[in-house]
Write a protein that holds these residues in place. Structure first.
Motif, mmCIF file in Angstrom:
data_model
loop_
_atom_site.group_PDB
_atom_site.id
_atom_site.type_symbol
_atom_site.label_atom_id
_atom_site.label_comp_id
_atom_site.label_asym_id
_atom_site.label_seq_id
_atom_site.Cartn_x
_atom_site.Cartn_y
_atom_site.Cartn_z
ATOM 1 N N ARG A 78 73.348 35.200 45.902
ATOM 2 C CA ARG A 78 72.132 35.195 46.710
ATOM 3 C C ARG A 78 71.469 36.549 46.734
ATOM 4 N N HIS A 79 72.197 37.673 46.792
ATOM 5 C CA HIS A 79 71.767 39.059 46.857
ATOM 6 C C HIS A 79 71.057 39.256 45.567
ATOM 7 N N MET A 94 77.959 35.641 47.878
ATOM 8 C CA MET A 94 77.054 36.687 48.310
ATOM 9 C C MET A 94 76.304 37.180 47.358
ATOM 10 N N ASP A 142 72.801 44.155 52.933
ATOM 11 C CA ASP A 142 73.588 43.325 51.881
ATOM 12 C C ASP A 142 74.680 44.177 51.202
ATOM 13 N N HIS A 143 74.411 45.362 50.906
ATOM 14 C CA HIS A 143 75.095 46.043 49.822
ATOM 15 C C HIS A 143 76.355 46.622 50.899
ATOM 16 N N LEU A 163 68.238 44.459 51.932
ATOM 17 C CA LEU A 163 69.062 44.726 50.632
ATOM 18 C C LEU A 163 70.295 45.753 50.908
ATOM 19 N N HIS A 218 70.938 37.429 57.281
ATOM 20 C CA HIS A 218 72.137 37.730 56.949
ATOM 21 C C HIS A 218 72.502 37.224 55.569
ATOM 22 N N LEU A 219 72.927 37.904 54.763
ATOM 23 C CA LEU A 219 73.479 37.557 53.394
ATOM 24 C C LEU A 219 74.163 36.207 53.299
ATOM 25 N N GLU A 220 75.046 35.886 54.076
ATOM 26 C CA GLU A 220 75.931 34.647 53.752
ATOM 27 C C GLU A 220 75.109 33.418 54.394
#
Length: 196
Positions: free
Chosen positions: A172-173, A169, A123-124, A120, A9-11
């Protein structure tokens, strides 16, 4: 949420899962600029990401300048609106091209990284939702510039919070995307990947 899901998870993640880092371990960041395959797509990718980092930083600094009284409401709105629109529009367009063109090409070229491209892509979706919230709070803030100072302050705070979340976010991404994609390009080259 399981630990496996948490790491993705991105966050909350602090980087790509270990099983997706084998290429970046062979091609660490400090070696990228000296590699023969850095020119072309890899260089363009890094420049584009640096632009997004710079724009995110400019928006963060701009809202801080307004909140601390270094910019008045009118001057801030004139400075802010075109930069925000450029940032949000270019980021959304960049992600669309990645999702529909580059990620499938890269995942097909190296099947062991397929899960990384799924991460990824997820994430988008999160970033797109954050872009929409960012635009909504920005529009509310710009509308509030016609209101009293308390309403302006409340709207500025709400936007600053959304912007900080989006920039975190995105930071990190972008790093994770680079760790997955740049080593793959360096390893194979643009032509072999079919992206030249």
């Amino acid at each position: 949420m399981s630990d496996h899901a948490n790491i993705q998870h991105l966050e909350v993640r602090s980087g790509l899962p270990d099983d997706l880092r084998w290429l970046v371990e062979n091609y660490p960041r400090e070696s990228w600029q000296g590699h023969d395959n850095i020119h072309g797509m890899a260089s363009m990718w890094l420049q584009r990401h640096d632009m997004f980092r710079e724009l995110g930083g400019m928006l963060t600094s701009g809202i801080a300048d307004y909140r601390e009284g270094r910019l008045d409401a009118r001057g801030f709105a004139q400075w802010f609106a075109p930069r925000l629109n450029f940032f949000l529009g270019n980021l959304d367009g960049h992600h669309n091209v990645e999702d529909h063109h580059y990620f499938p090409v890269f995942a097909n070229a190296e099947k062991r990284l397929k899960r990384g491209f799924e991460i990824l892509d997820a994430d988008h979706h999160l970033i797109h939702e954050a872009l929409e919230r960012n635009a909504e709070t920005a529009n509310s803030f710009i509308r509030s510039l016609q209101e009293n100072e308390d309403q302006q302050r409340f709207a500025a705070d709400a936007y600053a919070d959304e912007n900080a979340r989006l920039v975190a976010m995105l930071t990190r991404h972008l790093a994770d995307e680079e760790d997955l994609i740049i080593p793959l390009i360096l390893d194979r080259g643009d032509r072999a990947l079919g992206i030249d």
